[in-house]
Write an enzyme that holds these catalytic residues in place. Structure first.
Site, PDB file in Angstrom:
ATOM      1  N   LYS A 189       2.661   1.559  10.884  1.00 49.62           N
ATOM      2  CA  LYS A 189       1.437   1.935  10.151  1.00 49.62           C
ATOM      3  C   LYS A 189       0.603   0.682   9.967  1.00 49.62           C
ATOM      4  O   LYS A 189       1.146  -0.389   9.715  1.00 49.62           O
ATOM      5  CB  LYS A 189       1.786   2.536   8.780  1.00 49.62           C
ATOM      6  CG  LYS A 189       0.543   2.850   7.942  1.00 49.62           C
ATOM      7  CD  LYS A 189       0.859   3.642   6.690  1.00 49.62           C
ATOM      8  CE  LYS A 189       1.287   2.808   5.521  1.00 49.62           C
ATOM      9  NZ  LYS A 189       0.317   1.779   5.070  1.00 49.62           N
ATOM     10  N   GLU A 207      -3.264  -0.688   8.103  1.00 48.64           N
ATOM     11  CA  GLU A 207      -4.387  -0.347   7.227  1.00 48.64           C
ATOM     12  C   GLU A 207      -5.717  -0.658   7.922  1.00 48.64           C
ATOM     13  O   GLU A 207      -5.801  -1.591   8.726  1.00 48.64           O
ATOM     14  CB  GLU A 207      -4.286  -1.147   5.919  1.00 48.64           C
ATOM     15  CG  GLU A 207      -3.065  -0.775   5.112  1.00 48.64           C
ATOM     16  CD  GLU A 207      -2.980  -1.507   3.769  1.00 48.64           C
ATOM     17  OE1 GLU A 207      -3.946  -2.180   3.356  1.00 48.64           O
ATOM     18  OE2 GLU A 207      -1.919  -1.395   3.139  1.00 48.64           O
ATOM     19  N   ASP A 235       5.730  -0.540   8.134  1.00 44.08           N
ATOM     20  CA  ASP A 235       4.387  -0.883   7.664  1.00 44.08           C
ATOM     21  C   ASP A 235       4.076  -2.313   8.102  1.00 44.08           C
ATOM     22  O   ASP A 235       4.758  -3.257   7.686  1.00 44.08           O
ATOM     23  CB  ASP A 235       4.393  -0.807   6.121  1.00 44.08           C
ATOM     24  CG  ASP A 235       3.037  -0.481   5.555  1.00 44.08           C
ATOM     25  OD1 ASP A 235       2.100  -0.241   6.335  1.00 44.08           O
ATOM     26  OD2 ASP A 235       2.926  -0.459   4.314  1.00 44.08           O
ATOM     27  N   GLU A 265      -5.625   7.234   1.166  1.00 42.48           N
ATOM     28  CA  GLU A 265      -5.209   6.774  -0.166  1.00 42.48           C
ATOM     29  C   GLU A 265      -6.411   6.702  -1.097  1.00 42.48           C
ATOM     30  O   GLU A 265      -7.431   6.063  -0.790  1.00 42.48           O
ATOM     31  CB  GLU A 265      -4.526   5.386  -0.051  1.00 42.48           C
ATOM     32  CG  GLU A 265      -4.109   4.847  -1.418  1.00 42.48           C
ATOM     33  CD  GLU A 265      -3.103   3.712  -1.375  1.00 42.48           C
ATOM     34  OE1 GLU A 265      -2.584   3.370  -0.286  1.00 42.48           O
ATOM     35  OE2 GLU A 265      -2.826   3.159  -2.461  1.00 42.48           O
TER      36      GLU A 265
HETATM   37  O1  KIV Z   1       3.256   0.410   1.358  1.00 41.67           O
HETATM   38  C1  KIV Z   1       3.190   1.581   0.958  1.00 41.67           C
HETATM   39  O2  KIV Z   1       4.021   2.050   0.162  1.00 41.67           O
HETATM   40  C2  KIV Z   1       2.097   2.422   1.435  1.00 41.67           C
HETATM   41  C3  KIV Z   1       1.974   3.794   0.852  1.00 41.67           C
HETATM   42  C4  KIV Z   1       1.331   3.719  -0.471  1.00 41.67           C
HETATM   43  C5  KIV Z   1       1.263   4.715   1.763  1.00 41.67           C
HETATM   44  O3  KIV Z   1       1.333   1.993   2.254  1.00 41.67           O
END
Ligand code: KIV
Length: 277
Positions: free
Chosen positions: A115, A117, A85, A184
């Protein structure tokens, strides 16, 4: 349970056939346990900020923390697709640096994809990272890194205009090369429309039953995060109370002299002991 390493194409092929499963992990022991169950994808989420590091916002973690946790997870995982992330500062504050930071997740930390956002320059950044040969998962709806701009931690896309914008964002991300998108806190019917319009899988969290897959924060499902519990979380076990009981039992036994016993001790031969002056 492991059947070899999952590839992006396996995730794409599951759409309309089988639900995709995804959980978060930030360390070796939990990543090993999750991987053993055959979960499809493990997200090294920036939620580590809240559920492990005791911080208030996911924007408070940066590349050093995320790489540190991603490396621990990838040491454990043999089966699941690992997604790193991207922390706020690595692509939203500094879009120019985003490709370099994305590459660090893959090359230094052993992730399979990253990932990011939704934000103002999301499409340009996604396009650059995809062009660099790195697979990207999008994330729209409630995007915690910029929740203040969305009016707080609220369900998104509740009126027709807002829902239309979400649908457009999802389609734009698909056209820029995302291999899947997290939805989300989105009304279930909007998640259904998005899921039907896209060829790539949608992964829901607080987005109802129509998504192609589901993600949860593992600490929420295990009852290991006590600060708050969103409506969309199902807690499968309350590990906090079990861990607390075990620690209380340990403390009592040490105080009472019931632990350790001989069974937990090492011995020395009598003749060796006798030589000691
Ligand atoms: O950081 C995280 O756990 C997330 C999930 C909620 C998808 O982005």
């Amino acid at each position: 349970m492991s059947t070899g390493k999952i590839a992006i194409k396996d995730i794409l092929e599951k759409k309309n056939k089988q639900k995709i499963t995804m959980l978060t992990a930030y360390d070796f022991p939990l990543a090993s346990l999750i991987d053993r169950t055959g979960i499809d994808m493990i997200l090294v989420g920036d939620s580590v900020a809240n559920v492990v590091l005791g911080l208030q916002s996911t924007t408070q973690v940066g590349m050093p923390e995320m790489l540190h946790h991603a490396k621990a997870v990838s040491r454990a995982v043999k089966h699941a697709l690992i997604i790193g992330d991207m922390p706020y500062e690595s692509y939203q504050l500094n879009p120019e640096e985003s490709v370099r930071n994305a590459r660090r997740f893959i090359e230094e930390a052993g992730c399979d994809a990253v990932k990011l956002e939704w934000f103002e320059h999301c499409l340009e950044v996604t396009e650059q990272i995809v062009k660099a040969g790195i697979r990207v998962m999008g994330h729209i709806g409630l995007t915690p890194q910029t929740a203040d701009k969305l009016g707080g931690f609220k369900v998104q896309g509740k009126d027709a205009d807002a829902a239309q914008r979400l649908i457009q964002q999802a389609q734009d991300l698909e056209s820029k090369g995302c291999f899947s998108i997290v939805l989300e806190c989105v009304p279930d019917k909007i998640a259904e429309i998005i899921t039907q319009k896209l060829k790539i899988p949608t992964i829901g969290i607080g987005a109802g039953v129509y998504c192609d897959g589901q993600v949860l924060v593992t600490h929420d499902l295990l009852g290991l995060f006590e600060r708050f519990k969103p409506k969309f979380v199902k807690q499968y076990i309350n590990l906090s109370s079990q861990i607390e009981k075990a620690i209380r039992d340990y403390k009592e036994e040490v105080i009472k002299g019931e632990f350790p016993t001989r069974e937990h001790s090492f011995s020395i031969k009598k003749e060796e002991l006798e030589k000691i002056t």
